[in-house]
Design an enzyme around this catalytic site. Structure first.
Site, mmCIF file in Angstrom:
data_model
loop_
_atom_site.group_PDB
_atom_site.id
_atom_site.type_symbol
_atom_site.label_atom_id
_atom_site.label_comp_id
_atom_site.label_asym_id
_atom_site.label_seq_id
_atom_site.Cartn_x
_atom_site.Cartn_y
_atom_site.Cartn_z
ATOM 1 N N THR A 1 3.949 -4.627 4.285
ATOM 2 C CA THR A 1 4.609 -4.782 5.593
ATOM 3 C C THR A 1 4.546 -6.183 6.176
ATOM 4 O O THR A 1 5.415 -6.552 6.958
ATOM 5 C CB THR A 1 3.981 -3.816 6.620
ATOM 6 O OG1 THR A 1 2.576 -4.024 6.659
ATOM 7 C CG2 THR A 1 4.304 -2.384 6.271
ATOM 8 N N ASP A 2 3.536 -6.988 5.791
ATOM 9 C CA ASP A 2 3.378 -8.279 6.458
ATOM 10 C C ASP A 2 4.660 -9.113 6.426
ATOM 11 O O ASP A 2 5.069 -9.677 7.429
ATOM 12 C CB ASP A 2 2.238 -9.083 5.804
ATOM 13 C CG ASP A 2 0.889 -8.716 6.404
ATOM 14 O OD1 ASP A 2 0.830 -7.693 7.121
ATOM 15 O OD2 ASP A 2 -0.089 -9.453 6.157
ATOM 16 N N LYS B 1 7.971 -7.347 12.582
ATOM 17 C CA LYS B 1 6.683 -6.658 12.718
ATOM 18 C C LYS B 1 6.037 -7.140 14.009
ATOM 19 O O LYS B 1 5.718 -8.326 14.136
ATOM 20 C CB LYS B 1 5.785 -6.972 11.510
ATOM 21 C CG LYS B 1 4.493 -6.160 11.491
ATOM 22 C CD LYS B 1 3.648 -6.430 10.243
ATOM 23 C CE LYS B 1 2.451 -5.476 10.195
ATOM 24 N NZ LYS B 1 1.606 -5.692 9.023
ATOM 25 N N THR C 1 0.805 -1.213 0.000
ATOM 26 C CA THR C 1 0.000 0.000 0.000
ATOM 27 C C THR C 1 0.839 1.264 0.000
ATOM 28 O O THR C 1 0.293 2.356 0.009
ATOM 29 C CB THR C 1 -0.933 0.040 1.212
ATOM 30 O OG1 THR C 1 -0.143 -0.112 2.374
ATOM 31 C CG2 THR C 1 -1.965 -1.048 1.137
#
Lengths: 420, 624
Positions: free
Chosen positions: A170-171, A248, A94
């Site tokens: 980001t995952d 993360k 994104t």
């Protein structure tokens, strides 16, 4: 004005229809995933979308077709000549996407123009070269993609870029950061992974600050693989993390990425021209090279009290196993014999800890010593995910003992000292 | 007196009512709190596609200049308000109220309710957008025999609370963000200031009928759209006091009429705006004006604009809306402190001589006016552009504007009136399906309508229609009912709300300061014979000051019904024995106590009787 069956109207058409004596005028929108099958979404002139239940065979008047399609006449800001060359590699996610206001659909940026269009400030900071090599959400990234990304980075580094920014979902950004850290043997310049936790079509997106911060690091006199993301939930400072020591740690916060078992590499305040990268290795005049590849057939096994022999045997069919052990790196004693069989059959098994913080130590308790005797390779304070990527990489390095590779620091993944 | 019909007045309302449920998209309570909590700094940016143009410098400036500080009290906000966690599913109670309101107004409820993101980048929403959904369309409301159209009913989230503007940094508190609001929009068919209030009160009454709306200042806010035939549509935002609603309409109509008069005067004087800003700093070399002296010290300049034919129109007659403040308001949107105009000079230390010099320098005649801006050149130039823009509009008439409501009924320019809001789907919230079953169960559970309630008041409480209607319009209906159902005395309670309250308000007491619980216990005491109804006014005065009911009765010096009765009896006995008392003085106590107790035994508390007797006796002895 044509009257057609609703099924013949397409998304983007302005239509008029009558239901139970009421007239509705609006633009037909894409069917919402969670909408009922018998329901259409209409964007009214006041901007609101509504869901309307329509009977089969409903007729509509076609007022206008294909309204509000965003024209792609994108003005690209001019770049000043003397700005440093920075390559931006897009992989999806994104961080570089924009919304089409007509339909509300979020499009991933597919061209350099689109990235610049959403982030024109880039042109003020550097002379960007944008290359979209993948368009994947990060949960869809595969080990094979890591190699593709690594090669793309190499090409940029060796063709005049002073630094490379990799825009990534980001995952799984931590996995890709680790993969690039191992695959890139010589990294004479900065390679910076960056993502966003709020998509860039939102006014409150973190994409913008993160991207500017990543560019600032890519321009800096450093080398190595880094991850740059918000340090706190303030729109102020971004943390610079070492590519093998970052994870993360939150599903949604802007500051989800944390350095674990190593101090973060530095910080950037892009809006205030602040930057602290003290102690990082400096740029070198060298050719960037790659070493090894990725063996995707490696299992990561989370050790729980419910883990069974069958589970282990199933994982044993792979070419390697990363155990995420309890505490200092333990697992139920009665499973150790099964593990030993797997290792004896030639499948390397490495041990990490589900505590994440702190190091594996197999000498403290009997259980650990038994695991060592069975041939389990302790990975020190390496993150489980980093160990997974490293084992995938180690298996492809010909002529080098996997155990030796795993216990020797290659890209900062093992620290000898810990402060927390 | 304005002839609103003749002027073609058209008013439409947007009523925003806070609901007394949990927050719309998280499990936080909908409470405003004193707690400040931690602070988070954010910036918002309009994405390029939004602005429709690419100006990197402008965007960078925006990013630098507009940082917002959010206070995050833990008791009333969580990660959702901070935009650190996606929203949850919409609060069911809030949705239920929105559906009920829709059905009460005969609106068509959408088959699926879709939440949208309405772009708002002033910092009042951490996300940069307000979540809002269209729940129903095409309702009507009957007010005094006239049908008022209700085109839309929406359910949306309230914005963060602006606590302070700290230089470039606006400070917001997140307690208010996410409180559910029902937004009810009327057609622009209201034709007089009073009708605007009637409509707003009727909508307010319907909302209260759901018994799940917040009460008190700031919990219901209205945006008012006002236009007259020759004027323009002006939207006044944030009217909080319903009583003031007619005032806003009147003042806006006057403002528009005045602007139309100004236009005529300007045209008759062949007025024109000179677009060139002139540097006049040299005239102020030895100025005595502290403002300008200090500005020059800070390297700011002094610039002038020539407004041909504008003289005496910048400052109108006393009390009338003026062009000067309108020009200043536009100038201030660029971030400058203000402007000077020739109609108000000499003043602020600027001398007659300096005014003359400027007039000469700009070759003005007596019909011409000028504007002074003392700022850095680029800022002055930006401000001048806006002054010119507004001055040119004065030649056209009334500009369409969004204006901010001030407490006194006046308004201040905020921005040009916006076209349709930028909206795109809130993809984090799934559509809410309203099937026949839900619609049916909501319908069965509808609250009593105000109409039904008025009828019931007449039957159950023996109130006349006038009283019932007033209770309802003033918003006292629910608390009235609650009190009367518990402790009776409908006519006393109604009179308290309809006569005592307005009387006290006129004296300057703020009746919002009395909690419902205190009123309930006040009337409980009353019905238990704690005091006579004549004492209510004095007790309420004390309640407004924040006292408890007991304290209030005490300090208002009100006696219970018992005490009044005892005092009356004792007075009578003492009167009958005047001679005896005079003769014996205080030692008359013993014998008279016997007489008194004989009469009052079993009817009153002995100690009280004894105390009152001592008091009364002492009074007579010392008087004697």
């Amino acid at each position: 004005m044509r009257e057609v069956p609703l099924t013949e109207a397409s998304v983007g058409d302005k239509i008029r229809l009558e239901i139970e004596g009421r007239e509705y005028i609006g633009i037909l929108m894409p069917h919402h995933r969670f909408s009922g099958d018998d329901t259409i979404t209409l964007k009214l002139e006041n901007g609101y979308n509504i869901g309307l239940k329509v009977a089969e065979g409903t007729m509509v008047k076609l007022l206008e077709s294909d309204v509000d399609r965003v024209e792609s006449t994108l003005d690209i800001p001019e770049v000043e000549e003397d700005k440093p060359n920075i390559s931006i590699i897009g992989t999806g996610g994104t961080i570089a996407s924009y919304v089409e206001y007509g339909t509300g659909a979020v499009h991933p940026a597919e061209t350099a123009a689109e990235i610049l269009y959403s982030n024109p400030e880039i042109a003020v900071r550097c002379d960007p070269k944008v290359d979209i090599i993948l368009s994947k959400l990060s949960e869809d990234i595969t080990p094979k993609d890591w190699v593709t990304i690594a090669d793309a980075v190499l090409e940029e580094l060796n063709s005049g870029a002073e630094g490379v920014v990799v825009a990534h979902g980001t995952d799984t950004m931590g996995y890709t950061a680790a993969a690039l850290s191992f695959l890139l043997d010589q990294v004479p310049k900065p390679v910076v992974l960056v993502g966003s936790q709020r998509s860039s079509d939102r006014p409150s997106s973190d994409a913008h600050l993160n991207l500017l911060a990543a560019i600032d690091v890519a321009k800096s006199n450093t080398r190595g693989v880094y991850v740059v993301m918000h340090e706190t939930i303030d729109d102020k400072r971004c943390a610079v993390h070492h590519g093998t020591k970052v994870r993360k740690m939150h599903t949604s916060r802007r500051d989800a990425f944390k350095s674990i078992n190593r101090e973060q590499a530095g910080w950037v305040e892009p809006l205030d021209n602040g930057l602290d990268l003290k102690g990082l290795p400096e740029k070198e005049e060298k050719v960037a090279t790659r070493m090894g590849s990725i063996e995707p057939e490696v299992a990561l096994v989370y050790v729980t009290p419910a883990l069974t022999e069958e589970d282990l045997q199933y994982a044993g069919k792979k070419k390697g196993i990363v155990l995420v052990g309890t505490g200092l790196g333990h697992m139920r004693s009665e499973l150790i014999s099964t593990l030993k069989e797997i290792i004896t059959d030639g499948t390397p098994v490495v041990m990490t800890s589900q505590c994440l913080y702190g190091t594996v130590n197999c000498y403290v308790y009997t259980n650990g010593r038994k695991l060592l005797e069975a041939g389990v390779i302790p990975c020190g304070d390496m993150l489980p995910e980093t160990a997974l990527v490293k084992l995938m990489w180690a298996l492809t390095i010909i002529g080098q003992d996997v155990k030796e590779t795993m216990i020797t620091d290659a890209a900062g993944e093992i620290s000898n000292r810990r402060m927390e | 007196m304005m002839d609103y019909k003749e002027l073609g007045l058209r008013v439409g309302l947007e009523v925003h009512q806070q609901l007394d449920t949990g927050k719309l998209f998280c499990k936080c309570p909908s409470e405003l709190v004193e707690e400040e909590g931690n602070e988070t700094i954010r910036s918002l940016r309009a994405t390029a596609s939004e602005m429709g143009e690419l100006d990197p410098a402008a965007i960078i400036e925006a990013a630098k200049g507009h940082r917002f500080i959010y206070q995050q009290p833990e008791s009333s906000s969580c990660l959702v308000e901070l935009d650190e966690e996606p929203p949850g599913e919409p609060n069911e109670d809030a949705m239920d109220i929105a559906l009920k309101m829709s059905l009460l107004m005969g609106s068509k409820v959408m088959d699926e309710i879709h939440f949208m993101r309405k772009i708002v980048v002033d910092g009042s929403n951490t996300t940069g957008f307000q979540r809002t959904a269209l729940v129903a369309m095409d309702g009507t409301l009957e007010v005094d025999g006239k049908d008022i159209g209700i085109p839309t009913i929406c359910l949306e989230e309230d914005a963060a609370r602006n606590i302070d503007d700290h230089g470039d940094n606006k400070i917001y508190r997140l307690d208010r963000l996410g409180i559910p609001l029902v937004e009810i929009v009327t057609s622009p068919v209201i034709e007089s200031p009073e009708e605007a209030r009637e409509v707003a009160q009727t909508i307010g009454g319907l909302l209260r009928a759901t018994r799940k709306v917040k009460r008190g200042l700031g919990t219901i806010r209205e945006d008012v759209n006002i236009s007259i035939t020759k004027g323009s549509r002006v939207e006044i935002k944030g009217v909080q006091d319903l009583k003031m609603l007619p005032e806003y309409v009147k003042i806006e109509v006057e403002r528009q009429v005045n602007l139309l008069d100004i236009r005529e005067a300007l045209i008759s004087k062949s007025a024109a705006v000179d677009p060139d800003m002139v540097d006049v700093q040299q005239i102020f070399k030895g100025t005595e004006s502290t403002i300008i002296k200090n500005n020059i010290k800070k390297d700011k300049g002094v610039y002038a604009l020539k407004l041909k034919g504008f003289a005496s129109l910048l400052r109108g007659e006393e009390g009338e809306p003026l062009l000067g403040p309108e020009l200043a308001a536009y100038a201030k949107t660029t971030g400058i402190g203000g402007i000077f105009h020739s109609d108000e000079l000499p003043a602020y230390g600027i001398t007659e001589e300096e005014v003359q010099d400027i007039s000469e320098f700009l070759s003005l005649d007596k019909n011409d006016a000028f504007i002074l801006i003392s700022e850095e050149e680029d800022k002055a130039s930006a401000a001048a552009d806006r002054v010119i823009e507004r001055a040119e509009m004065a030649l056209e008439g009334v500009p369409g504007e969004t204006r901010n409501a001030q407490l006194d009924g006046s308004t201040v320019y905020l921005r040009p009136i916006s076209g349709g809001a930028r909206m795109y789907p809130e993809t984090d919230v799934p559509p809410f399906r309203v099937d026949d079953e839900l619609l049916k169960s909501t319908e069965e559970d509808l609250p009593e309508t105000p109409k039904e309630r008025l009828k019931r008041y007449a039957e159950e409480y023996d109130l006349n229609l006038q009283q019932s209607r007033q209770l309802f319009r003033k918003g006292y209906d629910l608390i009235f009912e609650e009190i009367v159902d518990n402790t009776g005395n409908p006519s006393v309670v109604a009179n308290t709300f309809l006569q005592t309250f307005p009387e006290l308000e006129k004296e300057g007491y703020d009746m919002n300061n009395i909690e419902d619980d205190k009123l309930k216990s006040l009337f409980k005491k009353f019905s238990d014979g704690g005091f006579a109804k004549e004492g209510i006014l004095d007790i309420i005065k004390e309640l407004v000051e924040g006292k408890s009911v007991e304290e209030a009765i005490d300090s208002a010096g009100i006696e219970s019904v018992d005490a009044l009765y005892v005092r009356e009896a004792i007075t009578k006995i003492l009167d009958e024995r005047e001679g005896f008392v005079n003769e014996r003085g205080l030692s008359a106590l013993g014998p008279i106590m016997g007489v008194v107790m004989k009469e009052l035994r079993g009817k009153a508390d002995g100690e009280m009787v004894s105390n009152i007797l001592k008091e009364e006796l002492a009074k007579r002895v010392s008087d004697g």
